[in-house]
Design a protein around this motif. Sequence first.
Motif, PDB file in Angstrom:
ATOM      1  N   VAL A  10      74.683   6.463  60.499  1.00 46.06           N
ATOM      2  CA  VAL A  10      76.004   7.096  60.389  1.00 46.06           C
ATOM      3  C   VAL A  10      75.912   8.563  60.796  1.00 46.06           C
ATOM      4  N   THR A  28      79.624  12.521  57.611  1.00 43.48           N
ATOM      5  CA  THR A  28      78.775  11.521  56.956  1.00 43.48           C
ATOM      6  C   THR A  28      79.091  11.459  55.460  1.00 43.48           C
ATOM      7  N   GLU A  30      81.811  12.391  53.927  1.00 39.99           N
ATOM      8  CA  GLU A  30      83.158  11.847  53.737  1.00 39.99           C
ATOM      9  C   GLU A  30      83.149  10.320  53.883  1.00 39.99           C
ATOM     10  N   THR A  31      82.376   9.859  54.851  1.00 41.67           N
ATOM     11  CA  THR A  31      82.282   8.410  55.070  1.00 41.67           C
ATOM     12  C   THR A  31      81.760   7.708  53.816  1.00 41.67           C
ATOM     13  N   ARG A  34      84.193   7.883  50.804  1.00 42.43           N
ATOM     14  CA  ARG A  34      85.298   6.913  50.958  1.00 42.43           C
ATOM     15  C   ARG A  34      84.806   5.490  50.733  1.00 42.43           C
ATOM     16  N   ILE A  52      81.080   0.167  57.050  1.00 38.70           N
ATOM     17  CA  ILE A  52      80.840   1.606  56.899  1.00 38.70           C
ATOM     18  C   ILE A  52      80.941   2.309  58.252  1.00 38.70           C
ATOM     19  N   HIS A  53      80.608   1.609  59.323  1.00 37.44           N
ATOM     20  CA  HIS A  53      80.757   2.227  60.639  1.00 37.44           C
ATOM     21  C   HIS A  53      82.226   2.319  61.056  1.00 37.44           C
ATOM     22  N   ILE A  55      84.554   3.017  58.890  1.00 39.40           N
ATOM     23  CA  ILE A  55      84.977   4.232  58.187  1.00 39.40           C
ATOM     24  C   ILE A  55      84.421   5.455  58.909  1.00 39.40           C
ATOM     25  N   ALA A  56      83.149   5.366  59.312  1.00 37.86           N
ATOM     26  CA  ALA A  56      82.494   6.526  59.946  1.00 37.86           C
ATOM     27  C   ALA A  56      83.210   6.935  61.233  1.00 37.86           C
ATOM     28  N   VAL A  59      86.649   8.429  60.306  1.00 39.74           N
ATOM     29  CA  VAL A  59      86.521   9.771  59.723  1.00 39.74           C
ATOM     30  C   VAL A  59      86.134  10.777  60.811  1.00 39.74           C
ATOM     31  N   SER A  60      85.164  10.420  61.648  1.00 39.91           N
ATOM     32  CA  SER A  60      84.677  11.362  62.663  1.00 39.91           C
ATOM     33  C   SER A  60      85.763  11.665  63.697  1.00 39.91           C
TER      34      SER A  60
END
Lengths: 161, 274
Positions: A10, A28, A30-31, A34, A52-53, A55-56, A59-60
């Motif tokens: 991540v 990272t 924040e990911t 969340r 999770i990716h 979300i990542a 977020v990014s």
Amino acid sequence: MLYDQHVDRVYRLAFRLAGEDELARDFTQETFIRAFQRLKDFRSESSFGTWIHTIATSVSLNGLRKVKKFRTRESSLDEAMTVGAVNRRAEPDLKERLKQAIDNLPEGYRTVFVMHDMEGYTHEEIAAALGVQPGTSKAQLFRARAKLREALADFAGEWVS
Amino acid sequence: MSDEDRMDALLRQLAADEYNRPPEIIPREQMWEAVRQGIGNGESGIGETAGTGNREQGSVLPFGRRVPRWVYLAVAAALLLALGIQVGRLLGPSPTQQLAPRTTQPDSLGPTRVAPESVSIGNPRRNVAGIDSRSDDGAKGPPKQKGGGPERQSTPDAGNDISARAYSVAAAQHLTEAEAMLTAFKGDLSQGRMDAEISAWGKDLLSNTRLLLDSPAARDPARRKLLQDLELVLVQIVQLSPKSSARDRDLIKGALTDDQVLTRLRTAIPVKGT
């Protein structure tokens, strides 16, 4: 355990997209915050990495949009204050040209190019993370490469020889 | 290999080496500290469970085997629901206002429903009103139409609004969880297996559904119908055992599809921002 398993990948992705350690750390963190807050929404253990990716990347990319908007405003202020100054930048070398070319790619192309060609994600992983079809990911990568070739065409002679 | 391919390969290599290259050492520990703080020092149990290996000793893994995940979900849902009901009791409308609409509703909740008056959200308030009337009159009798205490009279709309929001939040949370559970159940059903955890999860959801049905959250006719259909499906799921026949499973499947419970749940759940 979950954090250890996924944090490196991540962070690497966030760094590739952001280009700065501080932003990459923020994205990272924040990911994971969340993800842990929404663990109740997650059901399937096997696809935690995909989740999770997703979300990542969200977020990014959202974070980068905000940063870009802020920096554009800042730089236009700077430009306004230095009217008349002559830009005497040297001709950028290949590395810088490549960086510019990648930065100038449309967001979708750049994300797919970074994920696939630099970080080794599969088209299926990219599709799941971005919420698109694998075919879309392939098409975007194809176009991203074509745009990069076009942007760096004057170096082509040196490379292919 | 064509020139294009060769150039792509070189570009790829150069980009991987030069473009925003991440540092070799990743600041895991510092980031973990920030994550921990961000999720409230692991108060929810999540922070303690998801951390780096050296912190895991003695902790409960989120996907481990010690405590099933549905327990966390069920406890969280029950707490939220209880909180919503409590807030509703404290800030809700006066007993006279609250009881009025109930009298207009037909008592057709079915045999499985707890008697509405026994769990009515308005009951404690009504008792308070009763005590008030006795202390004023010095005699028992029907409560006067006081509409609550003076402090409540000053902001009845605000109280109603907060109460309605609390119930809506509790209902939305419940429907979200019900949707997750039914999706999981449907998956199990299609594979022809029955998870005991799902059944336990269903029991929790069933009791919460009944609580919600007897709360102001069920005043909205569409939500009430949805909760009633959900209750029916949950009762069937709870009663399902591994020995149940394929026909029983088909009946549940039919109930899910015919009444479009899942679709309606998804529609009723508010969209969250990312």
